[in-house]
Enzyme design. Structure first.
Site, PDB file in Angstrom:
ATOM      1  N   TYR A 141       0.809  -1.218   0.000  1.00  0.00           N
ATOM      2  CA  TYR A 141       0.000   0.000   0.000  1.00  0.00           C
ATOM      3  C   TYR A 141       0.843   1.269   0.000  1.00  0.00           C
ATOM      4  O   TYR A 141       0.396   2.297  -0.491  1.00  0.00           O
ATOM      5  CB  TYR A 141      -0.908   0.036   1.235  1.00  0.00           C
ATOM      6  CG  TYR A 141      -2.157  -0.793   1.096  1.00  0.00           C
ATOM      7  CD1 TYR A 141      -2.097  -2.172   0.949  1.00  0.00           C
ATOM      8  CD2 TYR A 141      -3.410  -0.182   1.112  1.00  0.00           C
ATOM      9  CE1 TYR A 141      -3.249  -2.926   0.835  1.00  0.00           C
ATOM     10  CE2 TYR A 141      -4.566  -0.929   1.003  1.00  0.00           C
ATOM     11  CZ  TYR A 141      -4.473  -2.301   0.867  1.00  0.00           C
ATOM     12  OH  TYR A 141      -5.621  -3.040   0.750  1.00  0.00           O
ATOM     13  N   LYS A 191       3.628 -15.594   2.808  1.00  0.00           N
ATOM     14  CA  LYS A 191       3.873 -16.339   1.559  1.00  0.00           C
ATOM     15  C   LYS A 191       5.377 -16.627   1.551  1.00  0.00           C
ATOM     16  O   LYS A 191       6.143 -16.196   0.683  1.00  0.00           O
ATOM     17  CB  LYS A 191       3.406 -15.493   0.351  1.00  0.00           C
ATOM     18  CG  LYS A 191       3.435 -16.230  -0.977  1.00  0.00           C
ATOM     19  CD  LYS A 191       2.355 -17.288  -1.140  1.00  0.00           C
ATOM     20  CE  LYS A 191       2.545 -18.047  -2.439  1.00  0.00           C
ATOM     21  NZ  LYS A 191       1.650 -19.194  -2.603  1.00  0.00           N
ATOM     22  N   ASP A 251     -12.331  -9.686   4.182  1.00  0.00           N
ATOM     23  CA  ASP A 251     -13.585  -9.703   3.401  1.00  0.00           C
ATOM     24  C   ASP A 251     -14.092 -11.144   3.279  1.00  0.00           C
ATOM     25  O   ASP A 251     -15.289 -11.414   3.404  1.00  0.00           O
ATOM     26  CB  ASP A 251     -13.377  -9.145   1.982  1.00  0.00           C
ATOM     27  CG  ASP A 251     -13.571  -7.623   1.898  1.00  0.00           C
ATOM     28  OD1 ASP A 251     -13.268  -6.931   2.886  1.00  0.00           O
ATOM     29  OD2 ASP A 251     -14.015  -7.137   0.840  1.00  0.00           O
TER      30      ASP A 251
HETATM   31  C1  IPM Z   1     -10.410  -1.481   3.762  1.00  0.00           C
HETATM   32  C2  IPM Z   1     -10.487  -0.956   2.344  1.00  0.00           C
HETATM   33  C3  IPM Z   1      -9.307  -0.043   2.078  1.00  0.00           C
HETATM   34  C4  IPM Z   1      -8.061  -0.916   2.122  1.00  0.00           C
HETATM   35  C5  IPM Z   1      -9.348   0.772   0.797  1.00  0.00           C
HETATM   36  C6  IPM Z   1     -10.562   1.623   0.688  1.00  0.00           C
HETATM   37  C7  IPM Z   1      -8.137   1.658   0.679  1.00  0.00           C
HETATM   38  O1  IPM Z   1     -10.583  -1.999   1.424  1.00  0.00           O
HETATM   39  O2  IPM Z   1     -10.375  -0.676   4.694  1.00  0.00           O
HETATM   40  O3  IPM Z   1     -10.421  -2.702   3.949  1.00  0.00           O
HETATM   41  O4  IPM Z   1      -7.732  -1.594   1.144  1.00  0.00           O
HETATM   42  O5  IPM Z   1      -7.414  -0.905   3.164  1.00  0.00           O
HETATM   43 MN    MN Z   2     -10.870  -3.928   2.369  1.00  0.00          MN
END
Ligand code: IPM
Ligand code: MN
Ligand code: NAD
Length: 368
Positions: A141, A191, A251
């Site tokens: 990131y 990984k 998720d």
């Molecule tokens: C999260 C989201 C964020 C991330 C995005 C919006 C930058 O997916 O908070 O999980 O990837 O961290």
């Molecule tokens: Mn996310």
């Protein structure tokens, strides 16, 4: 107690779920005799529209001077032009980095009353109660180089997966501390078989783990972890992983609870036990995004945002009873079969976003 918080609703369903979270927060503050000072700030696409930037300077300074930040979600198709270098998501990414919020705590609990809301089989879901500890300020990131260029006629792009020893050690420590007050097990996800950062991660996990002899440390490759999360999720207690893997796995894990709309999170700049005394603000947000497909319909599930308020009360303000009042109210409302459409089954009493907020608030005002 006076609670001085910044509220950043953001885009899409962000403002819809945060309105319900604020409703619940107000009712807790009244019931327990606290005082609330909440400032509203612009972030994301709505901030781009008004100010040209995803994180206006006064939003960041408001976050810095608050005890805690409550955030909704950012992003949406309106701001998704591939050529734009101003992105709504940069708003939340910059806050995380600027406030040093490296530890993202994402609890995943399968409520018995929601077992039939998940597409997974009931026997897999019984006893699911884990926490994903996601590293939040490093890895792909943020690390440089991160850019795009043209080599001859060909377009190329690079993101960098970089981790320092210090960054890995501090997130592992948060995970071990958390496991010591839970089921005494840490699963470190990497990984290791392919990535150099994965090998460093595993080495440091072993070193940090040596300081916690009572806690079982299990290493798992991320592809296997993604599979085990749906095959045998009750085997997990604390999962710790780098930024991107943690994003994806959480998720996936939300499906165990029935919906993306169920998972809250806390982003901290140190151990959980230090949050209430830290001079730095922590941030609380649902793990879901701005859900443009359901925006404006009044059907978003506000429970992830509401449970994020409970995490805020517990971690930033050490208000355990207040946090439990919210969690118990959520549980009772679910036990009474009220569901937003994302969780609904044949037996459900389907309610809107604001009706769900009202049901939870009613129980806080009139505890049984
Ligand atoms: C999260 C989201 C964020 C991330 C995005 C919006 C930058 O997916 O908070 O999980 O990837 O961290
Ligand atoms: Mn996310
Ligand atoms: P999303 O999380 O917004 O939605 C994924 C799916 O889950 C959608 O079908 C959505 O309707 C559903 N969903 C999400 N939250 C829900 C809720 N509270 N109640 C009921 N259903 C819910 O992810 P996406 O569609 O991949 O991304 C949409 C936008 O959100 C993108 O711009 C993305 O960058 C952004 N995003 C922001 C954050 C954040 O601000 N923290 C997190 C993730 C995605």
């Amino acid at each position: 107690m006076k609670l001085n918080i910044a509220v950043l609703p953001g885009d899409g369903v962000g403002p819809e779920v945060i309105a319900e979270a604020e409703k619940v927060l107000n009712s807790v503050v009244d019931r327990f005799g606290h005082k609330l000072d909440a400032s509203i700030g612009l972030i994301g696409g709505s901030a781009i529209d008004e100010t040209g930037t995803a994180l206006p300077e006064n939003t960041l300074s408001m976050c810095r001077s608050s005890d805690a930040v409550l955030f909704g979600a950012v992003g949406g198709p309106k701001w998704d032009s591939l050529s734009s270098d101003i992105r709504p998501e940069d708003g939340i990414l910059t806050i995380r980095k600027e406030l040093g919020l490296f530890a993202n705590i994402r609890p995943v609990k399968a409520y018995n009353s929601l077992i039939h809301s998940s597409p997974l089989k009931e026997d897999r879901l019984l006893g699911v109660d884990m926490v994903i500890v996601r590293e939040l300020t490093g890895g792909l990131y943020f690390a440089e180089p991160k850019k795009r260029w043209t080599d001859g006629a060909e377009r190329q792009a690079v993101d960098t997966l970089l981790y320092s020893e210090k960054e890995i050690a501090r997130i592992l420590k948060v995970a071990f501390e958390l496991a010591s007050s839970r089921k005494l097990k840490v699963t470190s996800v990497d990984k290791f078989n392919v990535l150099e950062t994965g090998r460093l991660w595993r080495e440091i996990a072993n070193e940090v783990g040596a300081n916690y002899p009572d806690i079982e440390l299990e290493h798992m490759l991320v592809d296997n972890a993604a599979m085990q999360l749906v095959r045998a999720p009750a085997n997990f207690d604390v999962i710790v992983s780098e930024n991107t893997f943690g994003d994806i796995l959480s998720d996936e894990a939300s499906v165990l609870t029935g919906s993306m709309g169920m998972l809250p999170s806390a982003s901290l700049s140190g151990a959980i036990s230090e949050s209430a005394t830290s001079s730095k603000a922590s941030l609380y947000e649902p793990i879901h995004g701005s859900a443009p497909d359901i925006q404006g319909k009044g059907i978003a599930n506000p429970i992830a945002a509401i449970l994020s308020v409970a995490m805020m009360l517990r971690y930033s303000f050490d208000l355990k009873e207040e946090a439990e009042a919210i969690e118990m109210s959520v549980q009772e409302v679910l036990n009474s079969e009220y569901r937003t459409p994302d969780l609904a089954t044949d037996k459900s009493l389907v309610v809107s976003t604001s009706e769900m907020g009202d049901k939870i608030t009613d129980r806080i005002n009139r505890p049984s």
